[in-house]
Design an enzyme around this catalytic site. Structure first.
Site, mmCIF file in Angstrom:
data_model
loop_
_atom_site.group_PDB
_atom_site.id
_atom_site.type_symbol
_atom_site.label_atom_id
_atom_site.label_comp_id
_atom_site.label_asym_id
_atom_site.label_seq_id
_atom_site.Cartn_x
_atom_site.Cartn_y
_atom_site.Cartn_z
ATOM 1 N N ARG A 1 11.704 -30.974 -27.954
ATOM 2 C CA ARG A 1 11.370 -30.651 -29.354
ATOM 3 C C ARG A 1 10.981 -31.915 -30.124
ATOM 4 N NH1 ARG A 1 16.027 -26.668 -31.547
ATOM 5 N NH2 ARG A 1 14.910 -24.726 -31.193
ATOM 6 N N ILE B 1 17.225 -30.328 -25.131
ATOM 7 C CA ILE B 1 16.738 -30.334 -26.509
ATOM 8 C C ILE B 1 15.653 -31.377 -26.757
ATOM 9 C CG2 ILE B 1 18.433 -31.973 -27.413
ATOM 10 C CD1 ILE B 1 17.409 -28.739 -29.191
ATOM 11 N N HIS C 1 25.916 -42.339 -28.807
ATOM 12 C CA HIS C 1 24.958 -42.669 -29.862
ATOM 13 C C HIS C 1 25.135 -44.091 -30.385
ATOM 14 C CE1 HIS C 1 23.761 -38.328 -31.215
ATOM 15 N NE2 HIS C 1 23.495 -38.570 -29.950
ATOM 16 N N LYS D 1 21.337 -36.408 -34.429
ATOM 17 C CA LYS D 1 22.615 -36.355 -35.138
ATOM 18 C C LYS D 1 23.721 -35.985 -34.175
ATOM 19 C CE LYS D 1 21.897 -31.669 -36.668
ATOM 20 N NZ LYS D 1 21.791 -30.726 -37.703
#
Length: 104
Positions: free
Chosen positions: A15, A12, A76, A94
Site C-alpha cells: 500500500r 501491508i 521501529h 505507526k
C-alpha cells in the site's frame, strides 16, 4: 528524485510502497527483509530493485536517500535511529514507538 529503500516486506507494505512508486518524485530502489521470498515478491512489483537480507546492508547503500520502515512495532525505534544516523530520511509506519520514553 527521492530514492527509497523499504525495510520490511510484510503484507501491508505494498500500500505505502505503491504510493511511493506512483509519485513522480519517488522511486523504490531497494528492499530489505530477512525473508528473501517476501523481499523478492515485493521487489518484483517495481523496476530494478536491489534486495538485501537486512536493514544494515540497505542503510549502508549510498544509492538510497530515504527509507520506508515497515517492520514489527518493537523494531521501529532502533531501525529508525540507525537510518537517521546513516543520513537517511525516514518514513515510518505507526506507531512511532511503543512508549513515551522511546519516542523521546
Amino acid at each position: 528524485m527521492v530514492r527509497f529503500g523499504i525495510i520490511g516486506a510484510g503484507a501491508i507494505v505494498p500500500r505505502g510502497a505503491d504510493d511511493i512508486a506512483s509519485n513522480s518524485d519517488g522511486v523504490i530502489v531497494a528492499v530489505a527483509d530477512p525473508n528473501q521470498e517476501r523481499a523478492r515478491e515485493l521487489a518484483s512489483r517495481y523496476e530494478d530493485v536491489k534486495i538485501f537480507t537486512n536493514a544494515e546492508q540497505l542503510l549502508s547503500s549510498s544509492e538510497i536517500d530515504a527509507v520506508y520502515v515497515a517492520v514489527p512495532n518493537h523494531l521501529h525505534v532502533p531501525i529508525s535511529i540507525r537510518a537517521l544516523q546513516a543520513g537517511k530520511h525516514v518514513l515510518l509506519e505507526k506507531p512511532l514507538a511503543l512508549s513515551t520514553e522511546d519516542a523521546k
